[in-house]
Design a protein around this motif. Structure first.
Motif, PDB file in Angstrom:
ATOM      1  N   PRO A  61     -13.851 -21.767 -46.859  1.00  0.00           N
ATOM      2  CA  PRO A  61     -13.199 -23.059 -47.097  1.00  0.00           C
ATOM      3  C   PRO A  61     -13.008 -24.324 -46.746  1.00  0.00           C
ATOM      4  N   CYS A  62     -11.750 -25.393 -47.216  1.00  0.00           N
ATOM      5  CA  CYS A  62     -11.887 -26.578 -46.845  1.00  0.00           C
ATOM      6  C   CYS A  62     -11.849 -26.963 -46.207  1.00  0.00           C
ATOM      7  N   HIS A  63     -12.570 -27.793 -44.858  1.00  0.00           N
ATOM      8  CA  HIS A  63     -12.223 -27.541 -43.888  1.00  0.00           C
ATOM      9  C   HIS A  63     -11.298 -28.449 -43.673  1.00  0.00           C
ATOM     10  N   ASP A  64     -11.031 -29.481 -44.223  1.00  0.00           N
ATOM     11  CA  ASP A  64      -9.189 -30.907 -44.161  1.00  0.00           C
ATOM     12  C   ASP A  64      -8.347 -30.101 -44.864  1.00  0.00           C
ATOM     13  N   SER A  65      -8.729 -28.700 -44.926  1.00  0.00           N
ATOM     14  CA  SER A  65      -7.157 -28.160 -46.208  1.00  0.00           C
ATOM     15  C   SER A  65      -6.801 -27.316 -45.179  1.00  0.00           C
ATOM     16  N   LYS A  66      -5.598 -27.128 -44.351  1.00  0.00           N
ATOM     17  CA  LYS A  66      -4.771 -26.006 -43.569  1.00  0.00           C
ATOM     18  C   LYS A  66      -4.481 -24.945 -44.861  1.00  0.00           C
ATOM     19  N   GLU A  67      -4.076 -24.836 -46.207  1.00  0.00           N
ATOM     20  CA  GLU A  67      -3.828 -24.285 -47.143  1.00  0.00           C
ATOM     21  C   GLU A  67      -5.549 -23.303 -47.461  1.00  0.00           C
ATOM     22  N   SER A  68      -6.833 -24.364 -47.554  1.00  0.00           N
ATOM     23  CA  SER A  68      -7.927 -23.526 -47.700  1.00  0.00           C
ATOM     24  C   SER A  68      -8.200 -22.477 -46.934  1.00  0.00           C
ATOM     25  N   MET A  69      -7.757 -22.761 -45.353  1.00  0.00           N
ATOM     26  CA  MET A  69      -8.264 -22.076 -43.943  1.00  0.00           C
ATOM     27  C   MET A  69      -7.849 -21.243 -44.404  1.00  0.00           C
ATOM     28  N   GLN A  70      -6.353 -21.070 -44.263  1.00  0.00           N
ATOM     29  CA  GLN A  70      -5.318 -19.355 -44.691  1.00  0.00           C
ATOM     30  C   GLN A  70      -6.188 -18.849 -45.631  1.00  0.00           C
ATOM     31  N   VAL A  71      -7.024 -19.713 -47.142  1.00  0.00           N
ATOM     32  CA  VAL A  71      -7.107 -18.574 -47.522  1.00  0.00           C
ATOM     33  C   VAL A  71      -8.540 -17.896 -47.386  1.00  0.00           C
ATOM     34  N   TYR A  72      -8.598 -18.545 -46.894  1.00  0.00           N
ATOM     35  CA  TYR A  72     -10.052 -18.110 -46.241  1.00  0.00           C
ATOM     36  C   TYR A  72     -10.201 -16.754 -45.012  1.00  0.00           C
ATOM     37  N   LYS A  73      -9.244 -17.449 -43.823  1.00  0.00           N
ATOM     38  CA  LYS A  73      -8.491 -15.870 -43.174  1.00  0.00           C
ATOM     39  C   LYS A  73      -8.676 -15.190 -44.804  1.00  0.00           C
ATOM     40  N   GLN A  74      -7.607 -15.314 -44.939  1.00  0.00           N
ATOM     41  CA  GLN A  74      -6.392 -13.833 -45.936  1.00  0.00           C
ATOM     42  C   GLN A  74      -7.364 -12.615 -46.312  1.00  0.00           C
ATOM     43  N   HIS A  75      -8.349 -14.028 -47.511  1.00  0.00           N
ATOM     44  CA  HIS A  75      -9.997 -13.131 -47.937  1.00  0.00           C
ATOM     45  C   HIS A  75     -10.575 -12.599 -46.740  1.00  0.00           C
ATOM     46  N   CYS A  76     -10.648 -13.180 -45.325  1.00  0.00           N
ATOM     47  CA  CYS A  76     -11.474 -12.398 -44.274  1.00  0.00           C
ATOM     48  C   CYS A  76     -11.338 -10.610 -44.061  1.00  0.00           C
ATOM     49  N   LYS A  77      -9.749 -11.206 -43.967  1.00  0.00           N
ATOM     50  CA  LYS A  77      -8.170  -9.856 -43.924  1.00  0.00           C
ATOM     51  C   LYS A  77      -8.866  -9.291 -44.534  1.00  0.00           C
TER      52      LYS A  77
END
Length: 155
Positions: A61-77
């Motif tokens: 994810p892009c660490h500066d973007s909460k949306e990117s982190m959410q997408v990353y977490k969702q992809h991990c899930k």
């Protein structure tokens, strides 16, 4: 389910477990969602799911973007769920093989039982025929003895 843990080496570090996990153990992913602006490259996000194909791996994810982190977490899930489904499919395929083997064994035993029943019926019929032939032979022998005794008595 995606489990978040507060274990982190450094409060600004992003940590993902990378050890291969046996199929029967749940995969745990640990992250720290601190808004840090350090130079986080893809080396800080090694393959979270090494057993997945490269194209299925969650992208860092892009660490500066909460949306990117959410997408990353969702992809991990989703990747974890995919792993669980693949594990379940493997278990079901193994169960299918076992059931097919049992079915084949039962069919073989059924065929063997049918063959034995057929053989028994044939032998029973042969036995009945032989007993009938024996009875006829005993009767014929008795008639021949009587005829022989009559001839002996008349001579």
């Amino acid at each position: 389910q995606l489990e978040q843990t507060s274990k982190s080496i450094d409060s600004s570090a992003h940590m993902i477990t990378t050890a291969r996990v046996p199929a029967d153990k749940p995969v745990r992913i640990a992250f720290s969602l601190n808004d840090s602006s350090d130079d986080a490259s893809s080396e800080n996000f090694p393959l979270a799911f090494p057993e997945l194909d490269q194209q299925l791996q969650p992208l860092p994810p892009c660490h500066d973007s909460k949306e990117s982190m959410q997408v990353y977490k969702q992809h991990c899930k989703i990747a974890e769920e995919y792993h669980e489904v693949k594990k379940e499919i493997a278990l079901l395929e193994e169960r299918k093989k076992e059931l097919i083997a049992r079915l084949e064994q039962a069919e073989k035993e059924s065929m063997d039982a049918a063959q034995l029943a057929k053989e028994y019926a044939e032998l029973t019929e042969e036995n009945r025929t032989l007993k009938l032939a024996q009875t006829q032979c005993v009767e014929q022998l008795e008639k021949l003895r009587i005829q022989y005794q009559k001839r002996q008595g008349s001579s």
